[in-house]
Design an enzyme around this catalytic site. Structure first.
Site, PDB file in Angstrom:
ATOM      1  N   LYS A  68     -56.632 -44.102 -52.718  1.00 23.63           N
ATOM      2  CA  LYS A  68     -55.533 -44.915 -52.955  1.00 23.63           C
ATOM      3  C   LYS A  68     -54.840 -44.621 -51.859  1.00 23.63           C
ATOM      4  CE  LYS A  68     -57.459 -45.435 -56.846  1.00 23.63           C
ATOM      5  NZ  LYS A  68     -57.688 -45.126 -58.128  1.00 23.63           N
TER       6      LYS A  68
HETATM    7  C1  LIG Z   1     -57.828 -44.472 -59.607  1.00 25.48           C
HETATM    8  C2  LIG Z   1     -57.890 -45.480 -60.937  1.00 25.48           C
HETATM    9  C3  LIG Z   1     -57.330 -44.836 -62.012  1.00 25.48           C
HETATM   10  C4  LIG Z   1     -57.538 -43.350 -62.110  1.00 25.48           C
HETATM   11  O1  LIG Z   1     -56.753 -42.690 -61.685  1.00 25.48           O
HETATM   12  P1  LIG Z   1     -57.268 -41.215 -60.930  1.00 25.48           P
HETATM   13  O2  LIG Z   1     -56.015 -40.190 -60.895  1.00 25.48           O
HETATM   14  O3  LIG Z   1     -58.669 -40.150 -60.269  1.00 25.48           O
HETATM   15  O4  LIG Z   1     -57.995 -40.062 -63.052  1.00 25.48           O
HETATM   16  C5  LIG Z   1     -56.815 -45.697 -63.035  1.00 25.48           C
HETATM   17  N1  LIG Z   1     -57.331 -46.731 -63.118  1.00 25.48           N
HETATM   18  C6  LIG Z   1     -57.633 -47.225 -62.142  1.00 25.48           C
HETATM   19  C7  LIG Z   1     -57.453 -48.531 -61.998  1.00 25.48           C
HETATM   20  C8  LIG Z   1     -57.781 -47.095 -61.090  1.00 25.48           C
HETATM   21  O5  LIG Z   1     -58.610 -47.582 -60.218  1.00 25.48           O
END
Ligand SMILES: *Cc1c(COP(=O)(O)O)cnc(C)c1O
Length: 380
Positions: free
Chosen positions: A180
């Site tokens: 991210k």
């Molecule tokens: C990355 C992601 C999540 C989950 O996040 P984590 O930190 O990996 O648990 C939830 N929703 C979307 C759309 C994502 O891309």
């Protein structure tokens, strides 16, 4: 292989984490509150509650929204499974909605079609980093007595109609996973302007225990009360040290992502087989993913072949996402393929090109050269 996403870790990150390791606090200490204030300020929210992952943040938001076994929530079919799973954790039913073909974000009409008297929340996903139609969705949930949870796991730093993502929906969820915009290793944040929501989120991440440890300290008491069923979803001081260091460079990284996306858009005009997603005039994407749709009519092969050919060129393309109701777990609950035609068609066409702030100009050029080479080879 050039990956589709990657973190940036520099000396300042390592120094910040090292300092935290040398301090008295490893888990909940002063850096959690500092990170939360800095994060809230960065997105323009009154409250930010840090938790152990984006998935935990979604779960906490579903809990704060009081979703229970007799409730439903609307979730787009085109997203990561976690957007829907948080409703299942609470025992609720997921109503999947289709998305708009050009942005792959959920639109008002698709949501309206699946609303029922039991709908308690709508989960809007800011697909690829572009905010969903938030004003339309807020009007819809208000009229329906429901709550808007924004899954902004892709959209830290995005803007919608002059406002920052994180300051708009009732509850906004962010992920701090390494792919991210910034990372704490694993981590997540929920932002809200509502103090009651914030208090419930804080309680939920700590077993449902009354959060006011300071008050306990004043009383000099060993007593505490577990008020409701919560989890251990705490983020540590060590992770928040990394988060604070990363947050400083977020604006710079967002500019870099934007510049790479612009270079892709310009370069891909020469490749008619490839169509980038649209970004609406009134929003600014945080560019988590650079997703393109292949015009399969113009190609002699399917997406899988293009995917393999690009990987053979060392371009780490990916696919985001398999429609959530297609997963065996959801299929076993009775969801039927063919019910979300836009998401399902887009899935057959889509590829995610590498996009992260640490990519060099040469990396971007390599991606464009490989895409052009592969599309030319398979041109109909
Ligand atoms: C990355 C992601 C999540 C989950 O996040 P984590 O930190 O990996 O648990 C939830 N929703 C979307 C759309 C994502 O891309």
């Amino acid at each position: 292989m050039l990956p589709y996403g990657h973190q940036i870790i520099e000396d300042c990150d390592i120094e910040a984490v090292t300092a935290a390791l040398r301090s008295d606090w490893l888990t909940t200490g002063p850096l959690v509150a500092r990170f939360e204030s800095a994060f809230a300020a960065a997105v323009g929210a009154a409250h930010a509650v840090a938790v152990s992952s984006g998935t935990a943040a979604l779960h906490a938001a579903a809990f704060a929204a009081d979703i229970g076994a007799h409730h439903e929530a609307v979730v787009p079919a085109m997203t990561f499974a976690a957007s829907a799973n948080c409703i299942r954790y609470q025992g609720g039913w997921v109503a999947f909605a289709d998305v708009a073909a050009d942005t792959l974000t959920m639109d008002r009409l698709a949501v309206e079609r699946v609303l029922t008297p039991r709908t308690r929340a709508v989960i809007a996903v800011d697909y690829a980093g572009q905010p969903a139609d938030l004003d339309d969705l807020i009007a819809l949930v208000r009229a329906h007595g429901a709550i808007l949870i924004e899954d902004a796991a892709h959209a830290l730093g995005a803007w919608y109609s002059g406002r920052r993502v994180g300051s708009i929906a009732d509850l906004t969820v962010f992920s701090l996973h390494p792919v991210k915009q910034m990372t704490t290793g694993e981590g997540g944040v929920v932002t809200t302007d509502d103090a009651a929501f914030a208090a419930r989120l804080r309680r939920f991440r700590n077993h449902g225990i009354d959060a006011d440890a300071a008050a306990r300290h004043v009383l000099g008491s060993w007593e505490y009360q577990m008020l409701e069923l919560g989890y251990n979803y705490r983020l540590t001081d060590v992770q928040c040290a990394l988060g604070l260091a990363q947050l400083d460079r977020l604006p710079e990284w967002l500019h870099r992502r934007e510049a790479i996306a612009a270079k892709y858009a310009a370069g891909l005009r020469a490749v008619p087989e490839v169509e980038p997603l649209s970004v609406r005039q009134d929003r600014r994407s945080a560019w988590h993913l650079y997703v393109v749709k292949l015009d399969l009519e113009r190609l002699t092969v399917d997406r899988a072949t293009v995917y393999r050919a690009l990987r053979a060129e060392n371009i780490g393309v990916n696919v985001h996402y398999v429609p959530v109701p297609w997963h065996p777990y959801y299929a076993s609950l009775g969801y039927k393929r063919g019910s979300w035609p836009v998401s399902e068609r887009a899935y057959e066409q889509m590829l995610t090109l590498p996009l992260w702030a640490g990519m060099s100009e040469a990396d971007v050029d390599d991606v464009l050269t490989a895409v052009e080479k592969v599309c030319t080879a398979y041109r109909r």
